[in-house]
Design an enzyme around this catalytic site. Sequence first.
Site, mmCIF file in Angstrom:
data_model
loop_
_atom_site.group_PDB
_atom_site.id
_atom_site.type_symbol
_atom_site.label_atom_id
_atom_site.label_comp_id
_atom_site.label_asym_id
_atom_site.label_seq_id
_atom_site.Cartn_x
_atom_site.Cartn_y
_atom_site.Cartn_z
ATOM 1 C CE LYS A 116 -12.332 -0.957 1.774
ATOM 2 N NZ LYS A 116 -13.247 -0.055 2.417
ATOM 3 C CD GLU A 200 -7.920 -4.663 -6.571
ATOM 4 O OE1 GLU A 200 -9.133 -4.830 -6.742
ATOM 5 O OE2 GLU A 200 -7.413 -3.581 -6.217
ATOM 6 C CG ASN A 235 -0.081 -0.488 -0.379
ATOM 7 O OD1 ASN A 235 0.092 -0.208 -1.556
ATOM 8 N ND2 ASN A 235 0.358 -1.619 0.157
ATOM 9 C CD GLU A 275 -10.127 5.288 -1.783
ATOM 10 O OE1 GLU A 275 -9.352 4.363 -2.071
ATOM 11 O OE2 GLU A 275 -10.062 5.920 -0.721
ATOM 12 C CD GLU A 288 -10.642 0.851 -1.031
ATOM 13 O OE1 GLU A 288 -10.328 -0.352 -1.081
ATOM 14 O OE2 GLU A 288 -10.200 1.644 -0.184
ATOM 15 C CG ASN A 290 -12.702 4.383 1.767
ATOM 16 O OD1 ASN A 290 -12.615 3.252 2.221
ATOM 17 N ND2 ASN A 290 -11.718 4.941 1.100
ATOM 18 C CG PHE A 348 9.166 6.403 6.361
ATOM 19 C CD1 PHE A 348 8.869 7.748 6.438
ATOM 20 C CD2 PHE A 348 9.945 5.952 5.305
ATOM 21 C CE1 PHE A 348 9.333 8.634 5.487
ATOM 22 C CE2 PHE A 348 10.414 6.828 4.339
ATOM 23 C CZ PHE A 348 10.102 8.174 4.431
#
Length: 671
Positions: A116, A200, A235, A275, A288, A290, A348
Amino acid sequence: MFKRILIANRGEIACRVIKTARRMGIQTVAVYSEADRDALHVEMADEAVLIGPPPAAESYLVIEKIVEACRKTGAEAVHPGYGFLSERESFPRALEAAGIVFVGPNPGAIAAMGDKIESKKAAAKAKVSTVPGHLGVIEDDKHAVKIADEIGYPVMIKASAGGGGKGMRIAHSKAEVAEGFNLAKAEAKASFGDDRVFVEKFIVDPRHIEIQVLGDKHGNVIYLGERECSIQRRNQKVIEEAPSPLLDEATRRKMGEQAVALAKAVNYDSAGTVEFVAGQDKSFYFLEMNTRLQVEHPVTELVTGIDLVEQMIRVAAGEQLALAQKDVTLTGWAVESRLYAEDPFRNFLPSIGRLVKYRPPAEASQDGITIRNDTGVQEGGEISIHYDPMIAKLVTHAPSRAAAIEAQSTALDSFYVDGIRHNIPFLSALMHHPRWREGRLSTGFIAEEFPKGFAVRVPEGEVARRIAAVGAAIDHVLGERKRQISGQMGGRVVQRERRRAVWLDRQEIQLEVAREGEAIAIRFVDAEGKAGNAHLLQSPWKPGDPVWQGTIDGHLVAVQARPIANGIRLAHQGVEVPVYVWTEAEATSARLMPVTTASDSGKKLLCPMPGLVVSIAVSEGQEVKAGETLAVVEAMKMQNVLRAEQDGTVKKIHASAGATLAVDALILEFA
């Protein structure tokens, strides 16, 4: 073309790759840990090789074991799936040294884009718009705080080798940066074997939009439209769709061309995803890349008609892309829901155990609607603590976004799972959320719309009437079955009373029910005792069926049905409620029954999920304030911080670091 491919992965993605390989006439080899001995991907493959104990670090992440499995089985190529070794530069290099083809990008592209930090440097060099941040090595939490102060809050702390939301934290203050930095490093180390993180700027009210790219070894790269992945929790993506309701054709083309330019700059030669974080004004910044197949790739496949796994295999075999950019068209709309083994009513938290029942909706393409279910489990299988808690990816495709959402909603209501807790009620509720249906999305959607988490929903309005009608219809069918038993009442016909009191838990709805030909007629009774117009319910449901599927006044409806004492538990559109159907005499008695309440467990900290105690942050006799960390529990590669809900004093600690606890196991008590 290859004759035999090994899949260096497990679960649904391994099964997904096997399906395409089988269609292409390619034999497949599965690898599995001891925990996956009876897994579906092992059963589906032509051959399977045991590679070690349950922990991924001792099995799926050991390159030497994968290479040895290839040698043993004669596999010519390896598809890595996603996660595990899929973005490790060292993996394709080791395969190349052994004379085995990697079904993915070249190691140089992985080095440039898979990391990344390096990917952001490459993007900046290629003049791609990037989010402000610090891409260098961060020494410790104090250094992280200093960087965050310079960038400005909020900031995102992110694992350099990360993915799937692991090793990622959003921080709004110095204290959160310090804590988040250490947690992100620990998660990154556990999940990826690489504890480097970067910081960031976090864009407020952003959308997560990604571009699917596809390149070959001859310099050709195309983009296959975008995916909107803004519905996220912690996320981690929950729902994805293609195309995005935000983008217009001009923005789509601009993002696509930028993604292609970036891919070409690093000689990208496989399926990959660029992304972007996008503003509500359609501005966008590189996030980033992938360098692998994405979990959400099915929505792109359904709107483009392109099998991405097949394309990856063909590219790896040296073939040129058969498609040019002008050949790519987007047709209709696709929506994907990720079904997880987690309890939506317990914030969750992961749930493990055996799938006592697993009955997904039937895969089909009919009347312009496609239902697809990518899964790696089967009835009787076990959800393990060692891996990602995903059960399946349910995907629907239709001519319009509204139709795809409607199909997804009905399919979710038809998806029956027992034995573990799962997030289907939450996904079903989401499908009917007005903001989701309008396409007004952001990555903060779930946090904003469910600030206190997802609670048990009380049936209201049309949903309540629908559940009551189905409950009455089911009760009527059960009554008809009972009356068919021979030898009762000397064969005399008994006239049934039509009036019923249907209880949705303690909420009462009065109605009349009667058989009318093939249908069951329901007439709701108003406050004055008058029955209204008939609603006709038609369904082939019979006692024992886990889902009532049929129509109400011609509209498709699916309701999950579970027998309980004296009634039936029904689940529909995110509402799950016990339903009791009483005659007037029975209802009179039922109204006199006392209401029981749950006992108070406020003075105890219970383990909210099965997991490993990483640390206990307090000691006996210590005073704690609301919000303070009490313990950290790890489950399914995620570290969960358990905090004090109110001020108090720790009376006794019952668990220690390193202990493996069951759900609701006692961790500590308060005075």
